[in-house]
Design an enzyme around this catalytic site. Structure first.
Site, PDB file in Angstrom:
ATOM      1  N   LYS A 141       8.672  -6.030  -1.740  1.00 49.49           N
ATOM      2  CA  LYS A 141       7.756  -5.838  -0.915  1.00 49.49           C
ATOM      3  C   LYS A 141       6.741  -4.917  -1.440  1.00 49.49           C
ATOM      4  O   LYS A 141       7.101  -3.913  -2.390  1.00 49.49           O
ATOM      5  CB  LYS A 141       8.109  -5.434   0.392  1.00 49.49           C
ATOM      6  CG  LYS A 141       8.915  -4.287   0.690  1.00 49.49           C
ATOM      7  CD  LYS A 141       9.386  -4.076   1.860  1.00 49.49           C
ATOM      8  CE  LYS A 141      10.138  -2.779   1.972  1.00 49.49           C
ATOM      9  NZ  LYS A 141      11.188  -2.696   2.949  1.00 49.49           N
TER      10      LYS A 141
ATOM     11  N   TYR B  47     -11.136  22.383  -9.440  1.00 45.97           N
ATOM     12  CA  TYR B  47     -11.743  22.663  -8.393  1.00 45.97           C
ATOM     13  C   TYR B  47     -11.153  23.843  -7.438  1.00 45.97           C
ATOM     14  O   TYR B  47     -10.121  24.162  -7.544  1.00 45.97           O
ATOM     15  CB  TYR B  47     -11.484  21.291  -7.397  1.00 45.97           C
ATOM     16  CG  TYR B  47     -12.492  20.278  -7.571  1.00 45.97           C
ATOM     17  CD1 TYR B  47     -13.747  20.300  -7.686  1.00 45.97           C
ATOM     18  CD2 TYR B  47     -11.871  19.038  -7.914  1.00 45.97           C
ATOM     19  CE1 TYR B  47     -14.567  19.495  -7.668  1.00 45.97           C
ATOM     20  CE2 TYR B  47     -12.776  17.970  -8.421  1.00 45.97           C
ATOM     21  CZ  TYR B  47     -14.063  18.133  -8.068  1.00 45.97           C
ATOM     22  OH  TYR B  47     -14.991  17.183  -8.408  1.00 45.97           O
TER      23      TYR B  47
HETATM   24  C1  LIG Z   1      12.661  -2.127   2.491  1.00 42.79           C
HETATM   25  C2  LIG Z   1      13.760  -2.827   2.975  1.00 42.79           C
HETATM   26  C3  LIG Z   1      14.968  -2.816   2.293  1.00 42.79           C
HETATM   27  C4  LIG Z   1      14.848  -2.102   1.127  1.00 42.79           C
HETATM   28  O1  LIG Z   1      15.492  -0.611   1.662  1.00 42.79           O
HETATM   29  P1  LIG Z   1      15.697   0.483   0.479  1.00 42.79           P
HETATM   30  O2  LIG Z   1      15.878   1.828   1.063  1.00 42.79           O
HETATM   31  O3  LIG Z   1      14.459   0.595  -0.340  1.00 42.79           O
HETATM   32  O4  LIG Z   1      16.785   0.212  -0.244  1.00 42.79           O
HETATM   33  C5  LIG Z   1      15.741  -3.603   2.956  1.00 42.79           C
HETATM   34  N1  LIG Z   1      15.815  -4.171   4.296  1.00 42.79           N
HETATM   35  C6  LIG Z   1      14.752  -4.072   4.767  1.00 42.79           C
HETATM   36  C7  LIG Z   1      14.664  -4.804   6.287  1.00 42.79           C
HETATM   37  C8  LIG Z   1      13.664  -3.306   4.243  1.00 42.79           C
HETATM   38  O5  LIG Z   1      12.410  -3.658   5.174  1.00 42.79           O
END
Ligand SMILES: *Cc1c(COP(=O)(O)O)cnc(C)c1O
Length: 363
Positions: free
Chosen positions: A57, A266
């Protein structure tokens, strides 16, 4: 805009530049495909009898879905997770839709229709989503159950027989505290075991990256690492196992001599304690190199350590070139970005350090 009206189809860059060749970018994200593949294989091995999938994702946590998904597929990964329906097609460009689950599930008719038209698999998260999927005559799906995190998923009071008319590929739940030694992990695992008994399914999946390191009773049939694929180290068990995958790199735009007593950047937060040679580098907070790094970050060039001095600007940072006086305009430097260290130094989480890496670095 491309291919409008009777115009022949042309590539975007030709339209926007009138045919001029775009110059190479001045900031980029280094990407080590072999390290990514090694990380997936290590996590798959650590998953024991379970297979490792991959959370891709948010553009593969900011690292670039178009290079991550083919690399993981080649390494043997057969299950991919995105959050949003609109993230599906970029993954479908590399693997069949049947290998892709959409974690947010079908929230309305448009998303349900998209699932049916594409073959992307929904993760059903609520009674309403279950009803919507059933009413649409949807087939194979995943089901998320809540085991204590109170984010997405059906609560245990709703794990009734009615669910057994669903064609559930993967029964999922998600750990709230896998990166800590917390009694909640065992409680979630115990409740998930009840779900496994109560709800018919093909595969069961509980562990994220950190959950894999918790041991075999968390592995079930399928694990879902994200962070650790991309170089994150959420638990010490993964130290020395996980390799770095990405680092921001940028070009020096200008070097300058700064006399003792002059200020840099800055708000004049840095005053040169002595005469200095500095480099102005083409990366800033618009690229995801946030102001947290002001006065704290470090860049490297062939072993030389180049501290960030003064404030990070939108598109630039200033570096102290004392250790590499030969560097000049057009030379490249690499941000020190090993995730567990970078998190400690910047105050950002390892997840944020990855996902905020801006679009510009991917041009
Ligand atoms: C994002 C996500 C993962 C991966 O988790 P990590 O901590 O990045 O390994 C796994 N399961 C779900 C439901 C997620 O939303």
């Amino acid at each position: 805009m491309r291919g409008q009206g009777a115009e022949p189809e042309v590539v975007d860059s030709d339209v926007s530049t009138g045919g001029a060749v775009l110059p190479p970018q001045a900031a980029r994200l280094s990407f080590d495909a072999a390290a990514l593949a090694d990380n997936w294989r290590a996590l798959d091995r650590m998953s024991g009898k379970a297979q490792a999938g991959a959370a891709v994702k948010a553009n593969a946590y900011g690292t670039g879905v178009d290079r991550v998904v083919p690399t993981l597929a080649k390494a043997g990964c057969r299950q991919f997770y995105v959050a949003h329906w609109r993230e599906g097609p970029a993954v479908m460009a590399h693997v069949p839709a049947s290998m892709i689950s959409v974690l947010h599930g079908p929230a309305n008719d448009a998303e349900t229709a998209f699932a049916l038209a594409t073959g992307l698999r929904p993760v059903l998260n609520s009674g309403q989503q279950v009803e919507r999927w059933r009413a649409a005559g949807g087939g194979v799906c995943d089901l998320m159950v809540d085991t204590g995190m109170n984010r997405l998923g059906l609560a245990d009071r709703d794990w009734g027989d009615a669910l057994n008319t669903l064609e559930i590929d993967t029964l999922l739940s998600h750990l709230a505290c896998a990166d800590e030694d917390n009694a909640m992990n065992m409680r979630q695992q115990a409740l998930f075991s009840q779900a496994i008994t109560a709800i018919r399914h093909r595969r069961a999946s509980l562990a994220n990256s950190a959950g894999i390191a918790l041991g075999s009773c968390y592995h079930h049939d399928l694990t879902r690492p994200g962070l650790a694929l991309y170089g994150g180290v959420p638990r010490s068990e993964l130290d020395g196992v996980i390799r770095d995958v990405v680092a921001p790199q940028a070009m020096i735009l200008q070097t300058r001599q700064v006399p003792a007593g002059a200020t840099i950047g800055y708000n004049a937060t840095f005053t040169a304690p002595a005469d200095m040679r500095i480099g102005i580098v083409s990366i800033g907070y618009a690229d995801g190199y946030l102001r947290n790094w002001s006065g704290r970050g470090v860049f490297c060039h062939e072993g030389a350590v180049l501290p960030v001095i003064g404030r990070v600007s939108m598109d630039m940072v200033a570096l102290d070139l004392a250790q590499a006086m030969q560097l000049g305009e057009g030379d490249w430097v690499t941000a020190s970005y090993r995730l567990p260290d970078a998190a400690r130094c910047s105050g950002l989480s390892q997840y944020e350090l990855l996902t905020l890496l801006g679009q510009r670095l991917h041009c």
